[in-house]
Design a protein around this motif. Structure first.
Motif, PDB file in Angstrom:
ATOM      1  N   LEU A  50       0.836  -1.210   0.000  1.00  0.00           N
ATOM      2  CA  LEU A  50       0.000   0.000   0.000  1.00  0.00           C
ATOM      3  C   LEU A  50       0.866   1.254   0.000  1.00  0.00           C
ATOM      4  O   LEU A  50       1.759   1.389   0.844  1.00  0.00           O
ATOM      5  CB  LEU A  50      -0.893   0.005   1.251  1.00  0.00           C
ATOM      6  CG  LEU A  50      -1.586   1.323   1.606  1.00  0.00           C
ATOM      7  CD1 LEU A  50      -2.637   1.701   0.567  1.00  0.00           C
ATOM      8  CD2 LEU A  50      -2.240   1.227   2.983  1.00  0.00           C
ATOM      9  N   TYR A  51       0.566   2.147  -0.926  1.00  0.00           N
ATOM     10  CA  TYR A  51       1.250   3.442  -0.950  1.00  0.00           C
ATOM     11  C   TYR A  51       0.220   4.554  -0.791  1.00  0.00           C
ATOM     12  O   TYR A  51      -0.770   4.598  -1.513  1.00  0.00           O
ATOM     13  CB  TYR A  51       2.010   3.636  -2.267  1.00  0.00           C
ATOM     14  CG  TYR A  51       2.874   4.884  -2.278  1.00  0.00           C
ATOM     15  CD1 TYR A  51       4.184   4.841  -1.794  1.00  0.00           C
ATOM     16  CD2 TYR A  51       2.381   6.093  -2.749  1.00  0.00           C
ATOM     17  CE1 TYR A  51       4.983   5.982  -1.794  1.00  0.00           C
ATOM     18  CE2 TYR A  51       3.181   7.244  -2.754  1.00  0.00           C
ATOM     19  CZ  TYR A  51       4.480   7.174  -2.269  1.00  0.00           C
ATOM     20  OH  TYR A  51       5.265   8.301  -2.270  1.00  0.00           O
ATOM     21  N   VAL A  52       0.485   5.430   0.157  1.00  0.00           N
ATOM     22  CA  VAL A  52      -0.393   6.577   0.404  1.00  0.00           C
ATOM     23  C   VAL A  52       0.428   7.840   0.163  1.00  0.00           C
ATOM     24  O   VAL A  52       1.524   7.973   0.712  1.00  0.00           O
ATOM     25  CB  VAL A  52      -0.903   6.575   1.865  1.00  0.00           C
ATOM     26  CG1 VAL A  52      -1.759   7.797   2.141  1.00  0.00           C
ATOM     27  CG2 VAL A  52      -1.677   5.293   2.165  1.00  0.00           C
ATOM     28  N   CYS A  53      -0.084   8.745  -0.667  1.00  0.00           N
ATOM     29  CA  CYS A  53       0.622  10.005  -0.875  1.00  0.00           C
ATOM     30  C   CYS A  53       0.615  10.792   0.426  1.00  0.00           C
ATOM     31  O   CYS A  53      -0.440  11.076   0.991  1.00  0.00           O
ATOM     32  CB  CYS A  53      -0.037  10.835  -1.971  1.00  0.00           C
ATOM     33  SG  CYS A  53       0.304  10.152  -3.593  1.00  0.00           S
ATOM     34  N   GLY A  54       1.783  11.131   0.889  1.00  0.00           N
ATOM     35  CA  GLY A  54       1.904  11.864   2.148  1.00  0.00           C
ATOM     36  C   GLY A  54       1.824  13.364   1.924  1.00  0.00           C
ATOM     37  O   GLY A  54       1.630  13.829   0.804  1.00  0.00           O
TER      38      GLY A  54
ATOM     39  N   PRO B 123      -3.623  16.204 -11.572  1.00  0.00           N
ATOM     40  CA  PRO B 123      -2.723  15.414 -12.411  1.00  0.00           C
ATOM     41  C   PRO B 123      -1.845  14.401 -11.653  1.00  0.00           C
ATOM     42  O   PRO B 123      -1.234  13.551 -12.290  1.00  0.00           O
ATOM     43  CB  PRO B 123      -1.812  16.494 -13.008  1.00  0.00           C
ATOM     44  CG  PRO B 123      -1.714  17.534 -11.932  1.00  0.00           C
ATOM     45  CD  PRO B 123      -3.050  17.524 -11.232  1.00  0.00           C
ATOM     46  N   HIS B 124      -1.780  14.503 -10.306  1.00  0.00           N
ATOM     47  CA  HIS B 124      -0.711  13.777  -9.606  1.00  0.00           C
ATOM     48  C   HIS B 124      -0.738  12.267  -9.853  1.00  0.00           C
ATOM     49  O   HIS B 124       0.256  11.685 -10.299  1.00  0.00           O
ATOM     50  CB  HIS B 124      -0.758  14.102  -8.115  1.00  0.00           C
ATOM     51  CG  HIS B 124       0.360  13.506  -7.334  1.00  0.00           C
ATOM     52  ND1 HIS B 124       1.685  13.709  -7.665  1.00  0.00           N
ATOM     53  CD2 HIS B 124       0.382  12.673  -6.265  1.00  0.00           C
ATOM     54  CE1 HIS B 124       2.460  13.056  -6.816  1.00  0.00           C
ATOM     55  NE2 HIS B 124       1.690  12.414  -5.953  1.00  0.00           N
ATOM     56  N   HIS B 125      -1.854  11.618  -9.565  1.00  0.00           N
ATOM     57  CA  HIS B 125      -1.877  10.155  -9.723  1.00  0.00           C
ATOM     58  C   HIS B 125      -1.847   9.739 -11.189  1.00  0.00           C
ATOM     59  O   HIS B 125      -1.272   8.714 -11.540  1.00  0.00           O
ATOM     60  CB  HIS B 125      -3.103   9.577  -9.000  1.00  0.00           C
ATOM     61  CG  HIS B 125      -2.980   9.652  -7.514  1.00  0.00           C
ATOM     62  ND1 HIS B 125      -4.045   9.539  -6.658  1.00  0.00           N
ATOM     63  CD2 HIS B 125      -1.888   9.840  -6.721  1.00  0.00           C
ATOM     64  CE1 HIS B 125      -3.617   9.646  -5.400  1.00  0.00           C
ATOM     65  NE2 HIS B 125      -2.322   9.843  -5.420  1.00  0.00           N
TER      66      HIS B 125
ATOM     67  N   ASN C  36      -0.185  11.216 -13.446  1.00  0.00           N
ATOM     68  CA  ASN C  36       1.220  11.300 -13.862  1.00  0.00           C
ATOM     69  C   ASN C  36       2.075  10.209 -13.222  1.00  0.00           C
ATOM     70  O   ASN C  36       3.005   9.687 -13.852  1.00  0.00           O
ATOM     71  CB  ASN C  36       1.780  12.687 -13.545  1.00  0.00           C
ATOM     72  CG  ASN C  36       1.153  13.754 -14.440  1.00  0.00           C
ATOM     73  OD1 ASN C  36       0.414  13.427 -15.368  1.00  0.00           O
ATOM     74  ND2 ASN C  36       1.422  15.010 -14.154  1.00  0.00           N
ATOM     75  N   GLU C  37       1.738   9.855 -11.987  1.00  0.00           N
ATOM     76  CA  GLU C  37       2.460   8.727 -11.357  1.00  0.00           C
ATOM     77  C   GLU C  37       2.286   7.472 -12.204  1.00  0.00           C
ATOM     78  O   GLU C  37       3.248   6.720 -12.440  1.00  0.00           O
ATOM     79  CB  GLU C  37       1.906   8.441  -9.956  1.00  0.00           C
ATOM     80  CG  GLU C  37       2.439   9.341  -8.866  1.00  0.00           C
ATOM     81  CD  GLU C  37       1.946   8.882  -7.488  1.00  0.00           C
ATOM     82  OE1 GLU C  37       1.897   7.662  -7.237  1.00  0.00           O
ATOM     83  OE2 GLU C  37       1.603   9.744  -6.678  1.00  0.00           O
ATOM     84  N   ILE C  38       1.062   7.223 -12.631  1.00  0.00           N
ATOM     85  CA  ILE C  38       0.796   6.036 -13.453  1.00  0.00           C
ATOM     86  C   ILE C  38       1.616   6.106 -14.744  1.00  0.00           C
ATOM     87  O   ILE C  38       2.298   5.143 -15.117  1.00  0.00           O
ATOM     88  CB  ILE C  38      -0.714   5.919 -13.793  1.00  0.00           C
ATOM     89  CG1 ILE C  38      -1.521   5.593 -12.537  1.00  0.00           C
ATOM     90  CG2 ILE C  38      -0.955   4.864 -14.877  1.00  0.00           C
ATOM     91  CD1 ILE C  38      -3.030   5.608 -12.736  1.00  0.00           C
TER      92      ILE C  38
ATOM     93  N   GLU D  81       8.560  11.980  -7.800  1.00  0.00           N
ATOM     94  CA  GLU D  81       8.995  11.615  -6.447  1.00  0.00           C
ATOM     95  C   GLU D  81       8.251  10.366  -5.971  1.00  0.00           C
ATOM     96  O   GLU D  81       8.846   9.417  -5.469  1.00  0.00           O
ATOM     97  CB  GLU D  81       8.690  12.757  -5.474  1.00  0.00           C
ATOM     98  CG  GLU D  81       9.372  14.066  -5.847  1.00  0.00           C
ATOM     99  CD  GLU D  81       8.888  15.262  -5.031  1.00  0.00           C
ATOM    100  OE1 GLU D  81       7.882  15.124  -4.302  1.00  0.00           O
ATOM    101  OE2 GLU D  81       9.525  16.324  -5.116  1.00  0.00           O
ATOM    102  N   CYS D  82       6.924  10.376  -6.153  1.00  0.00           N
ATOM    103  CA  CYS D  82       6.119   9.255  -5.641  1.00  0.00           C
ATOM    104  C   CYS D  82       6.402   7.985  -6.439  1.00  0.00           C
ATOM    105  O   CYS D  82       6.460   6.897  -5.867  1.00  0.00           O
ATOM    106  CB  CYS D  82       4.636   9.596  -5.661  1.00  0.00           C
ATOM    107  SG  CYS D  82       4.168  10.668  -4.288  1.00  0.00           S
ATOM    108  N   SER D  83       6.595   8.122  -7.773  1.00  0.00           N
ATOM    109  CA  SER D  83       6.914   6.925  -8.563  1.00  0.00           C
ATOM    110  C   SER D  83       8.221   6.304  -8.089  1.00  0.00           C
ATOM    111  O   SER D  83       8.323   5.081  -7.951  1.00  0.00           O
ATOM    112  CB  SER D  83       7.035   7.286 -10.053  1.00  0.00           C
ATOM    113  OG  SER D  83       5.753   7.436 -10.623  1.00  0.00           O
TER     114      SER D  83
HETATM  115 ZN   LIG Z   1       1.988  10.888  -4.618  1.00  0.00          ZN
END
Ligand SMILES: [Zn+2]
Length: 482
Positions: free
Chosen positions: A26-30, A234-236, A238-240, A209-211
């Motif tokens: 599990l990853y949660v954006c902090g 856009p954040h998630h 773009n992570e994908i 950063e999150c990726s």
């Molecule tokens: Zn994130």
């Protein structure tokens, strides 16, 4: 048992089936730590904390990673205003964030990576994207992601590129080939923290950063990724795009995270919470006046996908309700002391777990708890001596509601301690001095001993007018704020 969650990617409820049986990554954006945590943070991190607790209660081994974004435009701006080092400012607010989350009863994640400690991993990931043709460096020190190279770019947000292009623009100083493209690496500007890279000194963009941190701590494919619904685009998105291009097949959006959960917004008195509207609350503002567990209890009363409405009045109401739960628990503990609990701890706990299996339906669990409390009160308040069956029921009630409470992160304090804390908060909000109340209670006891009932009743009424209710019991007189 089957755990169903609403998955944003497929836009429907799906059974959560981890890639590796029994294990959930599990990853949660902090938070981006440039200020104190606000109510929106409290809401989402309490929700994800319950998800973790519930999955673990169901026997799954959860690896819970939540990052700190400590390199970001907002941090740099705030640090420059205050003439402080940005990494130091971020570290200070990360500590404050921990304090606030602890006060809300949230468990600490297993791993809490910080961007500033992952620059080599971020640079390596960007190099991979450039090598694979998904990213380009125009030569001015920036690196951009080529959105049109990734076919499922709009899948999470359900938008197509034509919709997105109308809102996209190239800011002055940017050297994008296409307005849709986004920055992976930004060339250093004066007064900003910067690191060496193959493209010169600079710093990472937010999304990469999150990726990079997901890849490092959980591997190329994770089971569940969560965050607020404002992060979908856009954040998630773009992570994908980044993760699937770097380590997946470069085509399918679900090659990164198999499931996505998003929580709703917080509103204040039915309006959007914002600094400009002057209705912006930090967690500390609220916890200076209200009990932390009461805020948590209140947050769990709304399903996580719905927008959440906050006001002082409804939080005060929730705090009072939590107090009454602890009163019942206190009675049940005392009446059921020494009795062996009836049953195996079955039905009530099972029903609660089933409600959580159904897309983490916390309001339904709170409704079930309310019924259990009503039933326990009926036994506790019944006239006459308690039978062995009554005492066994009350002992079972105490055991079961604490078990459910463990998954929700509530009802874990000693009842007397919780009641004192809640009373203290309510008294402070009403400007009631506990020492004054205690003194008046002693005067009243003296009046009663002298059979001066007019005076003792007068004191009771006077306190009641201030909002203080007295309860006479075998151990003397106690009080609460009404
Ligand atoms: Zn994130």
């Amino acid at each position: 048992m089957s755990i169903q969650i609403h998955d944003t990617l497929t836009n429907g409820k799906r059974e959560l089936v981890p890639l590796e049986p029994g294990k959930v990554r599990l990853y949660v954006c902090g938070p981006t730590v440039y200020d104190f945590a606000h109510l929106g943070h409290a809401r989402c991190y309490v929700v994800w904390d319950v998800v973790v607790r519930h999955l673990r209660a169901r026997g799954l081994e959860v690896t819970f990673v939540r990052n700190f974004t400590d390199v970001d435009d907002k941090i740099i701006k705030r640090a420059n205003e205050r003439r402080e080092d940005p990494i130091a400012l971020a570290a200070r607010f990360a500590d404050a964030f921990h304090e606030d989350m602890d006060a809300l009863g949230n468990l600490r994640p297993d791993v809490e990576p910080r961007v500033s400690a992952h620059i080599p991993e971020i640079v390596a990931l960007i190099e991979t994207l450039v090598a694979k043709g998904f990213a380009y460096a125009p030569g001015n020190g920036d690196v951009y992601y080529s959105v049109r190279k990734f076919p499922e770019y709009g899948r999470l947000s359900k938008r197509n590129l034509d919709d997105l292009i109308s809102g996209a623009r190239v800011e002055p100083g940017e050297s994008k080939a296409d307005p849709l493209d986004f920055a992976l690496w930004k060339a250093a500007k004066p007064g900003e923290p910067a690191w060496n890279s193959p493209w010169g000194k600079g710093r990472p963009g937010w999304h990469i950063e999150c990726s990079a941190m997901t890849l490092k701590h959980l591997g190329p494919t994770i089971d569940l990724h969560t965050g607020g619904k404002d992060l979908v685009f856009p954040h998630h998105t773009n992570e994908i795009a980044q993760s699937v291009a770097a380590t997946g097949d470069g085509v399918h959006a679900d090659a990164f995270s198999r499931y996505w959960m998003h929580n709703g917004f917080v509103q204040i008195d039915d309006e959007k919470m914002s600094k400009s509207l002057g209705n912006f609350f930090t967690v500390r503002d609220v916890l200076a006046r209200f009990d932390g567990e009461a805020l948590r209890f209140f947050l769990l009363g709304t399903h996580y996908r719905r927008d959440f409405n906050f006001s002082d009045a409804i939080l005060a109401e929730a705090e009072k309700r939590l107090g009454s739960l602890y009163e019942t628990l206190d009675k049940a503990d005392k009446l059921g002391a020494g009795a062996s609990p009836a049953g195996r701890g079955g039905a009530v706990v099972d029903r609660a777990r089933a409600a959580l299996d159904d897309d983490i339906n916390t309001p339904q669990v709170l409704g079930q708890l309310a019924e259990a409390f009503t039933a326990a009160n009926a036994i506790a308040d019944r006239k006459g001596k308690k039978t062995p069956e009554d005492r066994a029921e009350l002992a079972a009630f105490g055991r079961d509601v604490r078990e459910i409470g463990r998954t929700l992160g509530i009802l874990q304090r000693h009842p007397e301690e919780a009641l004192l804390a809640i009373r203290g908060r309510a008294a402070a909000r009403r400007g009631i001095d506990p020492a004054m109340v205690e003194a008046r209670i002693r005067e009243r006891a003296a009046a009663r001993a002298a059979k001066d009932f007019a005076r003792s009743d007068g004191i009771r009424d006077e306190l009641l007018a201030l909002g203080v209710a007295l309860m006479d019991g075998p151990q003397g007189t106690s009080w609460k704020v009404e």
